[in-house]
Write an enzyme that holds these catalytic residues in place. Structure first.
Site, PDB file in Angstrom:
ATOM      1  N   ASP A  33       6.552  -6.303  -2.805  1.00  0.00           N
ATOM      2  CA  ASP A  33       6.375  -6.742  -1.414  1.00  0.00           C
ATOM      3  C   ASP A  33       5.101  -7.574  -1.291  1.00  0.00           C
ATOM      4  O   ASP A  33       4.319  -7.389  -0.371  1.00  0.00           O
ATOM      5  CB  ASP A  33       6.331  -5.538  -0.474  1.00  0.00           C
ATOM      6  CG  ASP A  33       6.517  -5.935   1.000  1.00  0.00           C
ATOM      7  OD1 ASP A  33       7.120  -7.007   1.259  1.00  0.00           O
ATOM      8  OD2 ASP A  33       6.053  -5.196   1.885  1.00  0.00           O
ATOM      9  N   LYS A  80      -5.854   6.807   5.898  1.00  0.00           N
ATOM     10  CA  LYS A  80      -4.453   6.610   6.266  1.00  0.00           C
ATOM     11  C   LYS A  80      -3.852   7.971   6.592  1.00  0.00           C
ATOM     12  O   LYS A  80      -3.781   8.850   5.732  1.00  0.00           O
ATOM     13  CB  LYS A  80      -3.701   5.948   5.109  1.00  0.00           C
ATOM     14  CG  LYS A  80      -2.246   5.601   5.393  1.00  0.00           C
ATOM     15  CD  LYS A  80      -1.653   4.860   4.193  1.00  0.00           C
ATOM     16  CE  LYS A  80      -0.206   4.467   4.407  1.00  0.00           C
ATOM     17  NZ  LYS A  80       0.338   3.729   3.235  1.00  0.00           N
TER      18      LYS A  80
END
Length: 451
Positions: A135, A42
């Site tokens: 989330d 990432k």
């Protein structure tokens, strides 16, 4: 360096194909040169996260991923950085998103139960370490090569230390269709109970193939969520309905807990006993990643101007926050009583520095004490006590974009009539910085027309 296929990152990882990207990061397939292990890399742009005040969120994500090392959670192997980029070296999960599996149709009950068991086990582990995901949704649930579930994306996670003195969380996070009623309410909420609600929505989606709360009008959808208004598919068994009724309880005080879910008869069918253990064998997870935060993030604040420095302290709003704060979408009136604190809001195309200076000038003209607090919070106080003590007003600046802000006034103490009088005197004095008072038509000015 420009990340391209075949590039070598710090002599340790070969960068492969692009797997996905967002506003602030790109994710590549990678290979550990030493042992040929596949990884996900990432790549985060430091400048972008600094401009959008996400540095603390990235720091928190690193801390959270070190706390929650569990077989059903994507593992963080290493964090590296250059002057302009931060690199997360993550476990590569090649089975794709659970969402893609559901998109092809609802799952068989035994398959849905297996994924739900793994999800609840991982969430129980997170909560035991004071971490709340906030989330949860099928898009953040990945599958490995053995079709086992892996939770990803802890960017919105909250640590227990982020709670206020009332023991509750106060930041609105999550994806609207999966958000609990108390989060929509914008009052304090228990992060564990909010995660339980999201798990219930996920279970419904896995078994039904569609969301329990749907409506083309987002307000109507929120109303359905707040009342737990949904229909049962005919193929849902009585045991599933019984469990989901307890999970999708709009009252968090009576909503079932994670530990109670793990005792439910339907949940325990075919349950792997390893999933009940909070202590995970060390051979199933990797060692904790030790990160030098100062060297990773660097002293970037020296490279930005004063206006951006002030903006760093503001609260950033995500899409759900903006919907919740907007007058047309604020559902808090469905829950608040007549004694709730009074609020008013306006939007502005000026910088945070300009807004703060204007509010300070207006406060002085109205003979109010003016105090700056952290996080874009400003405080105005009367000079002498009224009928109900000294009037106190909070003015909080939220950043929607770098050039667009929302300012929210809240009466904290004092007489309501006195507050209304001060507010009426402030409105004309603030006209130079107000784009629109919420609940009124905006001025005929585009965001690009500002000087």
């Amino acid at each position: 360096m420009v990340e391209q296929k075949g590039n070598i990152l710090m002599k340790r990882y070969e960068i492969g194909k692009l797997l996905g990207q967002g506003s602030f990061a790109k994710v590549y397939h990678g290979r550990n040169i030493k042992n040929s292990q596949s990884v996900a890399i990432k790549v985060i742009d430091k400048e972008k996260i600094l401009k959008c005040e996400l540095m603390d969120q990235i720091r928190r994500e690193i801390s959270v991923m070190n706390l929650v090392r569990h077989p059903c959670i994507v593992q963080l192997y290493e964090v590296m950085a250059t002057k302009t980029k931060i690199y997360f070296i993550l476990e590569y999960v090649k089975g794709g998103e659970l969402f893609n599996k559901v998109r092809r149709g609802r799952l068989k009950e035994e398959v849905a139960r297996k994924y739900f068991q793994q999800l609840i086990s991982a969430i129980d582990f997170c909560h035991s370490r004071g971490v709340y995901h906030r989330d949860l949704k099928p898009e953040n649930l990945l599958l490995d090569e053995n079709r086992n579930l892996k939770i990803s994306d802890f960017g919105l996670s909250a640590l227990a230390e982020c709670k206020r003195q009332d023991g509750l969380l106060h930041t609105t996070c999550g994806t609207p269709a999966y958000v609990a009623p108390e989060v929509i309410n914008r009052k304090g909420y228990d992060g564990a109970k909010a995660d339980v609600w999201a798990c219930g929505v996920i279970l419904y989606v896995l078994l039904a193939g569609y969301l329990p709360f749907q409506d083309k009008n987002v307000i109507n959808m929120y109303k359905k969520i707040c009342k737990a208004e949904f229909k049962w598919p005919s193929w849902f068994s009585s045991d599933i309905r019984k469990l989901l009724r307890r999970i999708l309880d709009p009252n968090p005080a009576t909503r079932i807990s994670v530990s109670e879910i793990m005792e439910d008869p339907w949940f325990r069918v075919g349950l792997n006993s390893d999933l009940l253990n909070k202590t995970i064998p060390t051979d199933k997870v990797d060692k904790v990643v030790h990160v030098d935060m100062d060297s990773t993030f660097g002293n970037l604040s020296n490279n930005i101007n004063e206006g951006k420095q002030e903006a760093e302290n503001l609260t950033s709003l995500n899409a759900f926050d903006i919907i919740s704060l907007s007058s047309g979408f604020d559902l808090s009136a469905m829950f608040e009583d007549e004694n709730s604190k009074e609020e008013s809001k306006f939007t502005s195309t000026n910088t945070a520095t300009t807004i703060t200076k204007k509010l300070e000038d207006v406060a002085k003209n109205l003979r109010l004490k003016f105090l700056k607090k952290n996080g874009g919070l400003l405080k105005m106080e009367g000079s002498k006590p009224g009928r109900k003590g000294v009037m106190s007003i909070n003015a909080e600046i939220f950043q929607i974009t770098p050039d667009f802000h929302l300012v929210e006034f809240t009466k904290i103490n004092g007489d309501t009539l006195e507050y209304q009088k001060v507010k009426q005197e402030m409105r004309p004095a603030l006209k130079d910085i107000v784009w629109a008072w919420q609940g009124e038509q905006p001025q005929p000015q585009s965001l690009n027309e500002q000087s």
